[in-house]
Design a protein around this motif. Sequence first.
Motif, PDB file in Angstrom:
ATOM      1  N   SER A  21      27.300 -59.251  26.262  1.00  0.00           N
ATOM      2  CA  SER A  21      27.266 -59.868  27.583  1.00  0.00           C
ATOM      3  C   SER A  21      27.842 -61.281  27.503  1.00  0.00           C
ATOM      4  CB  SER A  21      25.829 -59.926  28.106  1.00  0.00           C
ATOM      5  OG  SER A  21      25.786 -60.449  29.410  1.00  0.00           O
ATOM      6  N   PRO A  22      28.871 -61.545  28.313  1.00  0.00           N
ATOM      7  CA  PRO A  22      29.385 -60.711  29.400  1.00  0.00           C
ATOM      8  C   PRO A  22      30.415 -59.684  28.928  1.00  0.00           C
ATOM      9  CG  PRO A  22      30.536 -62.794  29.385  1.00  0.00           C
ATOM     10  CD  PRO A  22      29.492 -62.892  28.306  1.00  0.00           C
ATOM     11  N   ILE A  23      30.651 -58.708  29.808  1.00  0.00           N
ATOM     12  CA  ILE A  23      31.765 -57.778  29.669  1.00  0.00           C
ATOM     13  C   ILE A  23      32.733 -58.086  30.809  1.00  0.00           C
ATOM     14  CG2 ILE A  23      32.484 -55.368  29.876  1.00  0.00           C
ATOM     15  CD1 ILE A  23      29.825 -54.573  28.598  1.00  0.00           C
ATOM     16  N   VAL A  24      33.947 -58.451  30.458  1.00  0.00           N
ATOM     17  CA  VAL A  24      34.933 -58.826  31.475  1.00  0.00           C
ATOM     18  C   VAL A  24      36.107 -57.862  31.411  1.00  0.00           C
ATOM     19  CG1 VAL A  24      36.441 -60.632  32.356  1.00  0.00           C
ATOM     20  CG2 VAL A  24      34.255 -61.247  31.305  1.00  0.00           C
ATOM     21  N   ALA A  51      28.528 -57.882  33.806  1.00  0.00           N
ATOM     22  CA  ALA A  51      29.854 -57.259  33.777  1.00  0.00           C
ATOM     23  C   ALA A  51      30.586 -57.561  35.079  1.00  0.00           C
ATOM     24  CB  ALA A  51      29.735 -55.752  33.580  1.00  0.00           C
ATOM     25  N   PHE A  52      31.834 -57.995  34.956  1.00  0.00           N
ATOM     26  CA  PHE A  52      32.603 -58.288  36.165  1.00  0.00           C
ATOM     27  C   PHE A  52      34.098 -58.163  35.890  1.00  0.00           C
ATOM     28  CE2 PHE A  52      31.667 -62.285  34.016  1.00  0.00           C
ATOM     29  CZ  PHE A  52      32.883 -62.949  33.983  1.00  0.00           C
ATOM     30  N   ASP A  53      34.856 -58.006  36.979  1.00  0.00           N
ATOM     31  CA  ASP A  53      36.312 -57.919  36.908  1.00  0.00           C
ATOM     32  C   ASP A  53      36.899 -59.314  37.085  1.00  0.00           C
ATOM     33  OD1 ASP A  53      35.976 -55.092  36.928  1.00  0.00           O
ATOM     34  OD2 ASP A  53      35.838 -55.155  39.114  1.00  0.00           O
ATOM     35  N   LEU A  54      38.028 -59.553  36.441  1.00  0.00           N
ATOM     36  CA  LEU A  54      38.692 -60.851  36.525  1.00  0.00           C
ATOM     37  C   LEU A  54      40.180 -60.637  36.757  1.00  0.00           C
ATOM     38  CD1 LEU A  54      38.099 -63.908  34.237  1.00  0.00           C
ATOM     39  CD2 LEU A  54      40.420 -63.156  34.717  1.00  0.00           C
ATOM     40  N   ASP A  55      40.720 -61.318  37.749  1.00  0.00           N
ATOM     41  CA  ASP A  55      42.139 -61.187  38.071  1.00  0.00           C
ATOM     42  C   ASP A  55      42.800 -62.559  38.096  1.00  0.00           C
ATOM     43  OD1 ASP A  55      44.658 -60.699  39.010  1.00  0.00           O
ATOM     44  OD2 ASP A  55      44.044 -59.872  40.945  1.00  0.00           O
ATOM     45  N   ALA A  56      43.609 -62.826  37.088  1.00  0.00           N
ATOM     46  CA  ALA A  56      44.459 -64.013  37.068  1.00  0.00           C
ATOM     47  C   ALA A  56      45.884 -63.559  36.779  1.00  0.00           C
ATOM     48  CB  ALA A  56      43.984 -65.009  36.018  1.00  0.00           C
ATOM     49  N   VAL A  67      36.766 -67.508  29.335  1.00  0.00           N
ATOM     50  CA  VAL A  67      35.560 -67.417  30.158  1.00  0.00           C
ATOM     51  C   VAL A  67      34.389 -66.861  29.345  1.00  0.00           C
ATOM     52  CG1 VAL A  67      34.514 -66.170  32.093  1.00  0.00           C
ATOM     53  CG2 VAL A  67      36.740 -67.266  32.380  1.00  0.00           C
ATOM     54  N   VAL A  68      34.634 -65.792  28.599  1.00  0.00           N
ATOM     55  CA  VAL A  68      33.572 -65.194  27.786  1.00  0.00           C
ATOM     56  C   VAL A  68      33.068 -66.193  26.745  1.00  0.00           C
ATOM     57  CG1 VAL A  68      33.060 -63.424  26.057  1.00  0.00           C
ATOM     58  CG2 VAL A  68      34.275 -62.804  28.147  1.00  0.00           C
ATOM     59  N   ALA A  69      33.989 -66.904  26.100  1.00  0.00           N
ATOM     60  CA  ALA A  69      33.590 -67.886  25.088  1.00  0.00           C
ATOM     61  C   ALA A  69      32.707 -68.975  25.695  1.00  0.00           C
ATOM     62  CB  ALA A  69      34.830 -68.502  24.450  1.00  0.00           C
ATOM     63  N   LYS A  70      33.062 -69.443  26.876  1.00  0.00           N
ATOM     64  CA  LYS A  70      32.276 -70.498  27.525  1.00  0.00           C
ATOM     65  C   LYS A  70      30.909 -69.983  27.969  1.00  0.00           C
ATOM     66  CE  LYS A  70      36.186 -73.307  29.129  1.00  0.00           C
ATOM     67  NZ  LYS A  70      35.836 -74.498  28.338  1.00  0.00           N
ATOM     68  N   PRO A  76      21.775 -68.481  25.168  1.00  0.00           N
ATOM     69  CA  PRO A  76      21.175 -68.252  23.849  1.00  0.00           C
ATOM     70  C   PRO A  76      20.666 -66.830  23.641  1.00  0.00           C
ATOM     71  CG  PRO A  76      19.634 -69.411  25.272  1.00  0.00           C
ATOM     72  CD  PRO A  76      20.923 -69.316  26.042  1.00  0.00           C
ATOM     73  N   SER A  77      20.677 -66.009  24.684  1.00  0.00           N
ATOM     74  CA  SER A  77      20.078 -64.681  24.582  1.00  0.00           C
ATOM     75  C   SER A  77      21.022 -63.611  24.048  1.00  0.00           C
ATOM     76  CB  SER A  77      19.554 -64.241  25.958  1.00  0.00           C
ATOM     77  OG  SER A  77      20.630 -64.023  26.864  1.00  0.00           O
ATOM     78  N   THR A  78      22.290 -63.922  23.900  1.00  0.00           N
ATOM     79  CA  THR A  78      23.245 -62.914  23.430  1.00  0.00           C
ATOM     80  C   THR A  78      24.225 -63.527  22.445  1.00  0.00           C
ATOM     81  OG1 THR A  78      24.863 -61.254  24.145  1.00  0.00           O
ATOM     82  CG2 THR A  78      24.832 -63.325  25.345  1.00  0.00           C
ATOM     83  N   ASP A  79      24.702 -62.705  21.516  1.00  0.00           N
ATOM     84  CA  ASP A  79      25.584 -63.198  20.456  1.00  0.00           C
ATOM     85  C   ASP A  79      27.045 -62.814  20.637  1.00  0.00           C
ATOM     86  OD1 ASP A  79      23.668 -64.545  18.885  1.00  0.00           O
ATOM     87  OD2 ASP A  79      23.003 -62.649  18.010  1.00  0.00           O
ATOM     88  N   ALA A  80      27.336 -61.892  21.551  1.00  0.00           N
ATOM     89  CA  ALA A  80      28.721 -61.434  21.672  1.00  0.00           C
ATOM     90  C   ALA A  80      29.005 -60.904  23.068  1.00  0.00           C
ATOM     91  CB  ALA A  80      29.017 -60.350  20.632  1.00  0.00           C
ATOM     92  N   GLY A  81      30.267 -60.989  23.443  1.00  0.00           N
ATOM     93  CA  GLY A  81      30.734 -60.435  24.705  1.00  0.00           C
ATOM     94  C   GLY A  81      32.012 -59.648  24.461  1.00  0.00           C
ATOM     95  N   LEU A  82      32.525 -59.041  25.503  1.00  0.00           N
ATOM     96  CA  LEU A  82      33.699 -58.177  25.370  1.00  0.00           C
ATOM     97  C   LEU A  82      34.717 -58.486  26.457  1.00  0.00           C
ATOM     98  CD1 LEU A  82      34.968 -55.481  24.073  1.00  0.00           C
ATOM     99  CD2 LEU A  82      33.949 -54.344  26.054  1.00  0.00           C
ATOM    100  N   VAL A  83      35.974 -58.526  26.053  1.00  0.00           N
ATOM    101  CA  VAL A  83      37.084 -58.596  27.002  1.00  0.00           C
ATOM    102  C   VAL A  83      37.881 -57.313  26.873  1.00  0.00           C
ATOM    103  CG1 VAL A  83      39.267 -59.720  27.581  1.00  0.00           C
ATOM    104  CG2 VAL A  83      37.268 -61.104  26.991  1.00  0.00           C
TER     105      VAL A  83
END
Length: 265
Positions: A21-24, A51-56, A67-70, A76-83
């Motif tokens: 989390s997050p999943i983008v 989880a959300f969609d991103l359009d740039a 965005v995921v890195a920030k 503090p509750s999660t260690d990883a996210g996905l793009v």
Amino acid sequence: MGGLAAKQAVDRSTHKGEVLSPIVYAEPLCLEHLTPACYIERLLKQEHSLAFDLDAASDSGLTAIEVVAKLLKSDPSTDAGLVCAASRIHAIDRYQHGAALGDGAAAVVVSKKEGFARLIASNRTSFPDFELLMRNKGSVERLEFKHGLDEVGYGPYVGTLSRVVHAGIAATLADAEITVDDVSHFCPPALYRLSVQETFIGSSSIPLEKTCWAELRKNGHVGACDQIIGLGYLLETGQLSTGQYVMLIGGGVGWRFTCLLIQMV
């Protein structure tokens, strides 16, 4: 394609079975699903993820990584996210303004704990005046899409876009206190060669030979996936080693530009 790429990225990571989390989901226009991020979330059984969609536009992939890195940094509750990024061409000509558009997908796990590379610096720049050329002049009722860009082209704006890109690259290098010569590889968009040189790398004196453009051009411009595909190619062909810097350079019409600098660990 996006689902396959996402599953492969998770399987190759050290976070399989954990909450991501997050999943983008980064794709300029997905015509096959109204909520593609939810599809990825269900496929990975990540019902507790943001989880959300991103359009740039074509800058979506690199924007999503930043965005995921920030977001990870502040949670503090999660260690990883996905793009996850994908592109599949429907109902339009595959040849747009000199670029061949390809189909494909790519995904990357962004981790607080460990990985093959570390995000060192990032910057984004823009030229929002360009949005005037992206307004639809066609009839919405008749599903017509007519933009000023189709009439004018990029030519009159190449110099301005090049300066904006250079500013982002220069700021990223300055943040890391390194120079272009210290960067081993560059991953730009997979546009036609003249566009890559004039808009993305020429003003920063980046040699085309230090980019993975020659490989990326085989796929065509795969929307928001180009830079992740390029990085994957460098990894799989053994061209990267500990300590090397790699710069990912992205751009999306409108215009938005993102520059990420990573270092191999």
